[in-house]
Design an enzyme around this catalytic site. Sequence first.
Site, mmCIF file in Angstrom:
data_model
loop_
_atom_site.group_PDB
_atom_site.id
_atom_site.type_symbol
_atom_site.label_atom_id
_atom_site.label_comp_id
_atom_site.label_asym_id
_atom_site.label_seq_id
_atom_site.Cartn_x
_atom_site.Cartn_y
_atom_site.Cartn_z
ATOM 1 C CE LYS A 160 -4.093 1.311 2.243
ATOM 2 N NZ LYS A 160 -5.164 1.891 1.276
HETATM 3 N N1 PMP Z 1 -7.497 -2.683 -2.597
HETATM 4 C C1 PMP Z 1 -6.755 -1.307 -2.538
HETATM 5 C C2 PMP Z 1 -6.058 -0.893 -3.773
HETATM 6 C C3 PMP Z 1 -6.995 -0.430 -1.532
HETATM 7 O O1 PMP Z 1 -6.520 0.638 -1.676
HETATM 8 C C4 PMP Z 1 -7.693 -1.047 -0.456
HETATM 9 C C5 PMP Z 1 -7.921 -0.043 0.802
HETATM 10 N N2 PMP Z 1 -6.801 -0.276 1.731
HETATM 11 C C6 PMP Z 1 -8.450 -2.099 -0.546
HETATM 12 C C7 PMP Z 1 -8.072 -2.996 -1.770
HETATM 13 C C8 PMP Z 1 -9.197 -2.902 0.782
HETATM 14 O O2 PMP Z 1 -8.143 -3.197 1.843
HETATM 15 P P1 PMP Z 1 -8.785 -3.133 3.234
HETATM 16 O O3 PMP Z 1 -10.061 -3.951 3.316
HETATM 17 O O4 PMP Z 1 -7.773 -3.801 3.935
HETATM 18 O O5 PMP Z 1 -8.937 -1.597 3.432
#
Ligand code: PMP
Length: 309
Positions: A160
């Site tokens: 991320k």
């Molecule tokens: N994909 C991307 C590209 C994201 O930025 C996020 C948000 N963090 C997610 C999926 C979903 O992840 P999470 O459920 O851990 O927030």
Amino acid sequence: MPITPTQKIWMDGELVDWADAKIHVLSHTLHYGSGVFEGIRAYPTAQGLAVFRLDDHIRRLMASAHIMMIDVPYSVEQLIGATAEVARVNGLQDGCYLRPLVYLGYGEMGLNPLPAPVHVSIATWPWGTYLGEEALERGVSVKISSWRRHDPNAAPTAAKSVGMYVNSSLAKVEALKGGYDEAVLLASDGRVSECTGENIFIVRDGVLLTPPSSDAGTLDGITQDTVETLARDMGVEVRHEALIRTDLYLADEAFLTGTAAELTPIRAVDDRTVGAGTPGPVTAELQRLYFSTVRGELDRYKDWLHLVD
Ligand code: PMP
């Protein structure tokens, strides 16, 4: 979405006033996108404010930093403590969004990030439903983006990292300008990957399907994992399976998951109605269970809550 200022932001171990949380314009991350971050939510529970899956988010932050070869000058335990402290001192008892950011600061320029100083900030603010209250109830309309998701060998989709989000922003703007709520990105091989900040699921013949992160180039979502656990516990089969765009058109139900977007039904893909065009039974039940879980109403999942009071 305009941001509402809160009181304190944690910066390198100090709680500073919101208005003073500033960095130099020559900070490395500002120029080259060289940081990593997390998005976390805290919810009100009967025991007080609780951060949802805090350990998992901080561990993913560290994993993102590892991929990007950033040495974070704090331990997992320190960052868990600092994030909980930010939630506590700002007193947002109705719930809040938390944003830890590891960024490279001032002192070095050029593409080699390794000599740049590493900083950490953790901010919080009240953030209502990311895609809107109506979206949670009625679902969103999504469009397959003309932008492909990064190939994991071009940019690491498992991290991320700040710079990765250029891709998501381009897709988001294209979708909004076209009159849609959200974009679905395809991987470079044309299979379904994920949305701009959410993972995607479909329900087909009672089975819950989501693209596998390894070949679809998705982030391993913590909400995705939560929803998979809830689904298995309610007896629904879950499979990680490659999907193509027509699988979305022909799905019985579809929804997206993310910390910000929570569990939002999808009512249409590329102007084709999904199922009956209203949230289906599996989606509705998983959404209900998700909100009960994050609000601490289900004993079975209490280990996912980190109380801050
Ligand atoms: N994909 C991307 C590209 C994201 O930025 C996020 C948000 N963090 C997610 C999926 C979903 O992840 P999470 O459920 O851990 O927030």
